[in-house]
Scaffold this motif. Structure first.
Motif, mmCIF file in Angstrom:
data_model
loop_
_atom_site.group_PDB
_atom_site.id
_atom_site.type_symbol
_atom_site.label_atom_id
_atom_site.label_comp_id
_atom_site.label_asym_id
_atom_site.label_seq_id
_atom_site.Cartn_x
_atom_site.Cartn_y
_atom_site.Cartn_z
ATOM 1 N N SER A 138 24.856 21.601 47.116
ATOM 2 C CA SER A 138 25.614 21.599 48.357
ATOM 3 C C SER A 138 24.675 21.561 49.565
ATOM 4 O O SER A 138 23.681 22.284 49.603
ATOM 5 N N GLY A 139 24.979 20.691 50.506
ATOM 6 C CA GLY A 139 24.197 20.627 51.740
ATOM 7 C C GLY A 139 22.967 19.738 51.676
ATOM 8 O O GLY A 139 22.213 19.650 52.647
ATOM 9 N N CYS A 140 22.754 19.025 50.551
ATOM 10 C CA CYS A 140 21.533 18.213 50.429
ATOM 11 C C CYS A 140 21.637 16.881 51.166
ATOM 12 O O CYS A 140 20.656 16.145 51.263
ATOM 13 N N LYS B 153 24.188 14.400 50.570
ATOM 14 C CA LYS B 153 24.753 13.272 49.820
ATOM 15 C C LYS B 153 26.014 12.698 50.475
ATOM 16 O O LYS B 153 26.164 11.475 50.549
ATOM 17 N N THR B 154 26.894 13.580 50.981
ATOM 18 C CA THR B 154 28.104 13.066 51.642
ATOM 19 C C THR B 154 27.748 12.314 52.919
ATOM 20 O O THR B 154 28.312 11.251 53.202
ATOM 21 N N THR B 155 26.788 12.844 53.670
ATOM 22 C CA THR B 155 26.358 12.168 54.900
ATOM 23 C C THR B 155 25.808 10.780 54.572
ATOM 24 O O THR B 155 26.114 9.802 55.267
HETATM 25 P P1 ATP Z 1 28.457 19.278 49.843
HETATM 26 O O1 ATP Z 1 28.258 19.018 48.389
HETATM 27 O O2 ATP Z 1 28.613 20.731 50.153
HETATM 28 O O3 ATP Z 1 29.534 18.418 50.458
HETATM 29 P P2 ATP Z 1 26.395 17.500 50.819
HETATM 30 O O4 ATP Z 1 25.210 17.351 49.949
HETATM 31 O O5 ATP Z 1 27.404 16.417 50.772
HETATM 32 O O6 ATP Z 1 27.073 18.892 50.600
HETATM 33 P P3 ATP Z 1 26.349 17.014 53.641
HETATM 34 O O7 ATP Z 1 27.806 17.295 53.821
HETATM 35 O O8 ATP Z 1 25.905 15.608 53.716
HETATM 36 O O9 ATP Z 1 25.823 17.651 52.299
HETATM 37 O O10 ATP Z 1 25.541 17.866 54.722
HETATM 38 C C1 ATP Z 1 24.140 17.801 54.889
HETATM 39 C C2 ATP Z 1 23.718 18.683 56.054
HETATM 40 O O11 ATP Z 1 24.215 18.151 57.274
HETATM 41 C C3 ATP Z 1 24.253 20.103 55.979
HETATM 42 O O12 ATP Z 1 23.279 20.969 56.488
HETATM 43 C C4 ATP Z 1 25.477 20.068 56.871
HETATM 44 O O13 ATP Z 1 25.739 21.343 57.411
HETATM 45 C C5 ATP Z 1 25.050 19.079 57.940
HETATM 46 N N1 ATP Z 1 26.190 18.329 58.497
HETATM 47 C C6 ATP Z 1 26.991 17.486 57.816
HETATM 48 N N2 ATP Z 1 27.916 16.937 58.636
HETATM 49 C C7 ATP Z 1 27.696 17.463 59.855
HETATM 50 C C8 ATP Z 1 28.328 17.308 61.157
HETATM 51 N N3 ATP Z 1 29.342 16.460 61.322
HETATM 52 N N4 ATP Z 1 27.813 18.010 62.179
HETATM 53 C C9 ATP Z 1 26.774 18.830 62.021
HETATM 54 N N5 ATP Z 1 26.136 19.031 60.837
HETATM 55 C C10 ATP Z 1 26.596 18.366 59.768
#
Ligand code: ATP
Length: 353
Positions: free
Chosen positions: A38-40, A42-44
């Motif tokens: 979580s938070g790495c 991947k969604t971004t």
């Molecule tokens: P998860 O499995 O929990 O969804 P993830 O690997 O998809 O996590 P992301 O959602 O891409 O991770 O988030 C990556 C980092 O960017 C995190 O620190 C998150 O808090 C930050 N982040 C993501 N979207 C935003 C936003 N719109 N504004 C500010 N910070 C963000």
């Protein structure tokens, strides 16, 4: 045959660097899993590919076409979200054909296309149903059908199985993989579940702190992890902290051989890793050490033997079919860490981000 290519992609949200210098190729017709905790990021990363988020830096290419600035709706990419995001007030067929209706495709064609897609996702005849009348697995199939309605150039899925229970999730992983192979559509799946990534992917991108730690086929990542993070995230591993000494590795009073290890300067801090199924109770030869059984966990399909050794706790895993001599907690046994199965990584500083 066009690959999707990311060049030097970065994304900052204020002071947070969510994605950092990602260079990746998503081969045409293959399924790539973005895997990480979580938070790495991947969604971004997926949202940037979809056009729902602008990269702070870098370029996104589909073959020769630079799509970095192309709005999401003009990319012709299909997307399935975690929540499926279906319209509850519309029928299954109207959900599937929604984008076609906006495009102005006539009703008869929309109906035919919806029926064709329902066949594809194994829900023939479900077009007139309401979303509320469907099970979780059926909703997911509708979400997949909807994403495929416009014959997308790239198929993107964000944690597509997370709303499903464990058994259904495993079935849907296989189903989705078979569908993707049949359609030969370039697909990117975000998941934090390593089994899901191993089941479905041609290529896995293991991510941590916005970086790609390793990229490769599932089996290669499992058998040749690039670092301790990857070894712990994909499969299980026992870790030992040691130091390089003349081509070998010292942990406490023991020195281990690891012929597959890269070369390290004497004195370098290293982490040794061995998969639980690779350590051998009763094994003799190089890398043998004394051990005592502290716990036996028998969960039917596997048996885990927990051992206390002079270099720390080591867990050995046996499959149900493997024959094992009788073992008891408290028993002293020889243990071997076969040299060719030992991984050695440079030890990263504790505070590395
Ligand atoms: P998860 O499995 O929990 O969804 P993830 O690997 O998809 O996590 P992301 O959602 O891409 O991770 O988030 C990556 C980092 O960017 C995190 O620190 C998150 O808090 C930050 N982040 C993501 N979207 C935003 C936003 N719109 N504004 C500010 N910070 C963000």
């Amino acid at each position: 045959m066009v690959d999707l290519v990311l060049k030097g992609i970065r994304k900052d949200f204020g002071a947070t660097r969510a994605v950092d210098r990602i260079n990746l190729t998503f081969p045409h017709g293959k399924l790539t899993a973005l895997l990480g905790p979580s938070g790495c990021g991947k969604t971004t990363l997926l949202r940037m590919i979809a056009g729902l988020e602008d990269p702070t830096h870098g370029r996104i290419l589909l073959g020769d076409e630079d799509i970095t600035a192309l709005p999401a709706h003009r990319r012709r990419f299909g997307m399935v979200f975690q929540s499926f995001a279906l319209f509850p007030h519309l029928t299954v067929a109207d959900n599937i054909a929604y984008a076609l209706a906006i495009e102005g495709v006539d009703k008869a064609k929309r109906r035919a296309r919806a029926e064709e897609l329902l066949e594809l996702v194994q829900l023939p005849g479900y077009g007139a149903r309401r979303i509320g009348e469907l099970s979780g697995g059926q909703r997911q199939r509708v979400a997949i059908a909807r994403a495929l309605a416009q014959e997308p150039r790239v198929f993107l899925l964000d944690e597509p199985m997370s709303a499903l229970d464990a058994k259904l999730r495993e079935d849907m992983q296989v189903e989705l993989r078979l569908l993707q192979q049949r359609l030969k559509i370039t697909t990117v799946v975000v998941t934090h579940d390593q089994r899901e990534a191993m089941t479905m992917a041609d290529q896995i991108v293991v991510m941590s702190h916005g970086h790609a730690e390793q990229v490769g086929p599932p089996q290669q990542i499992y058998s040749r992890p690039a670092n301790a993070f990857v070894a712990s995230f994909i499969g299980k591993a026992n870790f030992l902290s040691g130091e390089a000494t003349g081509g070998r590795f010292r942990v406490g009073e023991f020195t281990f051989e690891a012929p597959r290890a890269p070369s390290f300067l004497t004195g370098s801090k290293v982490t040794l890793a061995i998969r639980p199924e690779n350590a051998v109770i009763g094994g003799k030869g190089p890398n043998a050490l004394p051990a005592r059984i502290t716990f036996i966990r028998d969960v039917g399909s596997t048996r885990d033997i927990y051992l206390s050794t002079p270099v720390g706790e080591i867990v050995v895993e046996y499959g149900a079919g493997e024959s094992l001599p009788p073992m008891h907690v408290g028993e002293d046994v020889p243990l071997q860490l076969p040299p060719e199965t030992l991984h050695v990584f440079a030890r990263e500083p504790e505070a590395a981000a």
